[in-house]
Design a protein around this motif. Structure first.
Motif, short mmCIF file in Angstrom:
data_model
loop_
_atom_site.label_atom_id
_atom_site.label_comp_id
_atom_site.label_asym_id
_atom_site.label_seq_id
_atom_site.Cartn_x
_atom_site.Cartn_y
_atom_site.Cartn_z
N LEU A 9 -3.61 -9.60 -1.56
CA LEU A 9 -3.04 -8.93 -2.65
C LEU A 9 -1.98 -8.31 -1.34
O LEU A 9 -1.62 -7.16 -1.05
CB LEU A 9 -2.64 -8.10 -3.36
N GLY A 10 -0.69 -8.99 -0.99
CA GLY A 10 0.49 -8.14 0.05
C GLY A 10 1.64 -7.57 -0.61
O GLY A 10 1.34 -8.01 -1.15
N GLY A 11 2.41 -6.57 0.47
CA GLY A 11 3.33 -5.53 -0.01
C GLY A 11 2.63 -4.54 -0.36
O GLY A 11 2.81 -3.46 -0.88
N CYS A 12 1.27 -4.39 -0.92
CA CYS A 12 0.38 -3.32 -1.09
C CYS A 12 -1.11 -3.45 -0.69
O CYS A 12 -1.08 -3.25 -1.12
CB CYS A 12 0.19 -2.64 -2.33
N VAL A 112 -14.61 -6.44 -1.63
CA VAL A 112 -13.13 -6.46 -1.89
C VAL A 112 -12.80 -5.23 -0.04
O VAL A 112 -13.41 -4.46 -0.12
CB VAL A 112 -12.70 -5.16 -2.94
N LEU A 113 -11.47 -5.66 -0.15
CA LEU A 113 -10.70 -4.70 1.05
C LEU A 113 -9.08 -4.89 0.78
O LEU A 113 -8.69 -5.72 -0.06
CB LEU A 113 -10.57 -6.60 2.45
N GLY A 114 -9.59 -3.42 1.05
CA GLY A 114 -7.76 -3.26 0.82
C GLY A 114 -6.95 -2.12 1.89
O GLY A 114 -7.69 -2.02 2.96
N TYR A 127 -0.60 -8.09 12.26
CA TYR A 127 -1.46 -7.09 12.57
C TYR A 127 -0.90 -6.08 11.14
O TYR A 127 -0.54 -6.27 11.06
CB TYR A 127 -1.23 -6.26 14.40
N LEU A 128 -2.07 -5.47 11.28
CA LEU A 128 -2.20 -4.32 10.56
C LEU A 128 -2.24 -3.19 11.58
O LEU A 128 -2.90 -3.19 12.09
CB LEU A 128 -3.55 -4.06 9.41
N VAL A 129 -1.31 -1.90 10.62
CA VAL A 129 -1.55 -0.46 11.86
C VAL A 129 -2.39 0.20 11.53
O VAL A 129 -2.23 0.54 10.29
CB VAL A 129 -0.20 -0.19 11.84
N PRO A 130 -2.76 0.35 12.03
CA PRO A 130 -3.99 1.86 11.77
C PRO A 130 -3.22 3.29 12.73
O PRO A 130 -1.94 2.89 12.87
CB PRO A 130 -5.16 1.61 13.07
N ASN A 131 -3.63 4.59 11.84
CA ASN A 131 -3.12 5.71 12.34
C ASN A 131 -2.61 5.87 13.71
O ASN A 131 -2.28 6.57 13.62
CB ASN A 131 -3.48 6.56 10.99
N ASP A 132 -4.14 5.16 14.49
CA ASP A 132 -3.73 5.60 15.89
C ASP A 132 -2.82 4.22 17.29
O ASP A 132 -2.96 4.14 17.85
CB ASP A 132 -4.95 5.96 16.53
N LEU A 160 -12.08 -10.15 -2.26
CA LEU A 160 -11.21 -9.96 -2.61
C LEU A 160 -10.42 -9.15 -1.41
O LEU A 160 -10.39 -7.96 -0.98
CB LEU A 160 -10.57 -9.48 -3.72
N VAL A 161 -9.29 -9.32 -0.69
CA VAL A 161 -8.25 -8.95 -0.05
C VAL A 161 -6.57 -8.45 -0.83
O VAL A 161 -6.44 -9.49 -1.01
CB VAL A 161 -7.95 -9.57 1.61
N PHE A 162 -6.41 -7.53 -0.27
CA PHE A 162 -5.03 -6.87 -1.44
C PHE A 162 -4.22 -6.25 -0.66
O PHE A 162 -4.72 -5.10 0.33
CB PHE A 162 -5.55 -5.86 -2.37
N VAL A 163 -3.27 -6.84 0.95
CA VAL A 163 -2.75 -6.04 1.31
C VAL A 163 -0.91 -5.87 1.01
O VAL A 163 -0.39 -6.57 0.13
CB VAL A 163 -2.58 -7.31 2.58
#
Length: 593
Positions: A9-12, A112-114, A127-132, A160-163
């Motif tokens: 689930l992209g956008g959030c 579930v991954l979010g 890519y997803l950007v972690p805080n570091d 389920l993965v919501f992104v």
């Protein structure tokens, strides 16, 4: 059993919550499977612009997962505010937690991954950007392709993965990006165009090049706000008691698009993609406990209850007595609304059923004659209740031993009027009786639940606006009708047609949640102890009032004998647990399983 679904689930980048029980079709996980979740919300970045609601998104989903039966020890939340460093959303922590959970999961399990935060595209990789992380350095980021590979190798039956990783710097006006970077644009395009792994459903918050909007009044992104509403039951339309992927898509996409167009004059078009057959889109995500939000149910004694969805709101008021006077309210000397401050955000994490009206005299008499073995507080001390004596012109209202909830001098009281002259103790005894009778937990609402239900999404003094003279159109308060009878009363000028209590639901127009008489008719007991300064330390999540016992319980809503200033959504009142009066009653809450 083969993997049935992985949902992105992209956008959030958010975990769709409430998956316990699933109620799926033939290939559903067998009973006894474990439920796992890794949720990541990043607002505070070392090398990228800060965001506002990513942590709130994931916390809200976490709360819904727990309420739906996910074991607390199997739901991992990584966010900037985590007290322990291992639960902060660094690249190492994110990758470690995903690897561990996907490795633990077995056949028939649900995973579930979010993720809520920044995302980017470098070359052909997403890519997803972690805080570091550094958005320009792929080695510091979480690669989506690697997450896909791990999901394909995971033994769980439902994944389920919501992104929502298409966010940029938050800027004034509600936009998550004033001008999305080319990296974010490329990521959005890749989500729309790339070949999906087998069994993956992708639900993205916006089309490539669009802005993912936030609304401060929601405390979430617009898209996420409607995802949460949909999962709470608003998306369910088929009548099967479950929210499917298709229903969630239809509900969220339409409302997001309409809200952004109306509120921001912008464009945001969520889209769904699936590498699966059409039947997958009817896959039931979660059972809707207690029906859709706003749905009315009736129990065995004929009491109607409305399903109230989970949500958040700003509790309290900033106004002083002087400001209320300046706004046209008749405010008595010494009136002090400072206990309504400070205004603070409150999250109600579980849906519940609430009485559509106040408990009626008829419903109370069923308790009194059917299951009550003791005495009411008005009977215990021999002082009786309070009532109206038309023959006593000087002091027509007083306490007498012969006054009772069913006889206090109201000239036209029926069993459809709200019961009055019940103490807090009496109301709690009623709830205990009803719980035994119905086999469900009935109780008084918390003060936070009461104000949340009263406001019903509004931020004005009353749910129908700010003008005290408009209150008589939706509630029974001290007004021109009462002033004819009692000239010395402080009242509104408008007329509601009632001097004393009115039959419940006499005003045709309910509030936006479907509740009647939240303003006026009778004050309503809440479960909380009263503390004038409680708001300064009230927890954000499901507050229940001061932990230590006090002398007074909270009373809310105003009554037939109160002027509009006492009937405001934020107004707080209090009395001792044994107190009873001819303008105090209650309504019940029924907890959902």
């Amino acid at each position: 059993m083969p993997t049935r679904v992985a949902m992105i689930l992209g956008g959030c980048f958010l975990a769709v919550a409430g998956l316990a029980g699933f109620g799926l079709a033939a290939e559903a996980p067998k009973s006894g499977g474990q439920k796992w979740a890794v949720l990541v919300g990043v607002d505070d970045y070392a090398n990228a612009g800060k965001l506002r609601y990513c942590g709130a998104d994931q916390r809200a989903l976490r709360d819904r997962l727990l309420a739906a039966g996910f074991p607390a020890e199997q739901v991992v939340l990584l966010e900037d505010g985590a007290k322990e460093s291992r639960y902060r959303p660094s690249r190492q922590n994110i990758e470690r937690q995903i690897e561990q959970v996907l490795g633990f999961a077995e056949e028939n399990d649900v995973v579930v991954l979010g993720f809520s935060g920044h995302g980017t595209q470098i070359g052909r990789q997403s890519y997803l950007v972690p805080n570091d992380g550094d958005p320009t350095d792929a080695s510091s980021l979480v690669a989506l392709d690697e997450v896909y590979d791990q999901l394909q190798a995971c033994a769980a039956s439902v994944k389920l993965v919501f992104v929502d990783a298409c966010r940029n710097d938050t800027v004034p006006g509600g936009r998550r990006s004033a001008d999305p970077s080319e990296g974010a644009r490329a990521l959005a395009r890749s989500l729309q165009e790339a070949k999906l792994p087998e069994g993956v459903v992708l639900f993205n918050s916006c089309a490539p090049g669009e802005i993912s909007w936030e609304d401060e009044s929601f405390g979430h992104g617009v898209f996420m706000h409607y995802v949460l509403e949909g999962l709470d039951g608003d998306a369910e339309t088929s009548g099967d008691g479950a929210v499917s992927i298709n229903e969630l898509r239809t509900y969220t996409a339409l409302r997001t698009k309409k809200h952004v167009a109306k509120q921001f004059n912008g464009s945001q078009r969520p889209f769904l993609r699936a590498d699966a057959d059409g039947d997958l889109l009817d896959f039931a995500l979660l059972p809707v406990t207690g029906g859709r939000a706003g749905q009315v149910v009736e129990n065995s004694i004929g009491m109607k209850l409305v399903r109230i969805k989970a949500g958040q709101f700003a509790m309290g008021s900033k106004e002083t007595a002087e400001q209320l006077r300046a706004a046209g309210f008749d405010v008595p000397d010494g009136y002090d609304p400072s206990d309504e401050q400070p205004v603070h955000l409150v999250r109600i994490t579980k849906p519940f059923l609430m009485g559509q009206t106040e408990v009626t005299l008829g419903q109370f008499l069923k308790f009194y004659h059917d299951g009550f073995k003791g005495k009411l507080d008005s009977e215990k001390d021999g002082k009786g209740a309070w009532g109206y004596d038309p023959d006593n012109a000087d002091t027509p209202f007083g306490q007498e031993p012969h006054y009772h909830p069913w006889d206090w001098g109201h000239p036209s009281q029926t069993r459809e009027h709200p019961v009055v002259n019940v103490s807090w103790n009496d109301a709690v005894a009623y709830c205990a009786w009803l719980s035994r009778k119905e086999g469900k937990k009935y109780r008084l609402p918390t003060e936070a639940e009461w104000e949340y239900a009263c406001r019903a999404g509004t931020t004005t003094r009353f749910w129908n606006g700010d003008d005290p003279e408009d209150l008589a159109t939706i509630g029974n308060v001290a007004d021109g009708t009462a002033k004819e009878k009692f000239p010395w009363w402080t009242t509104a000028r408008s007329r509601d047609g009632h001097i004393f209590t009115a039959a419940v639901g006499s005003f045709d127009r309910p509030n936006p949640f479907g509740l009647h008489d939240m303003h006026g008719n009778v004050f309503e007991w809440c479960s909380d102890w009263y503390d004038k300064d409680y708001y300064a330390e009230s927890p954000e999540v499901d507050p229940k009032g001061p932990a230590s016992a006090g002398s007074f319980r909270v009373v809310r809503g105003g009554s037939w004998g109160d002027s509009p200033v006492n009937c405001r959504s934020a107004n707080r009142y209090n009395d001792t647990p044994t107190y009873r009066y001819d303008n105090i009653g209650f309504r019940v809450v029924c907890e959902l399983e």
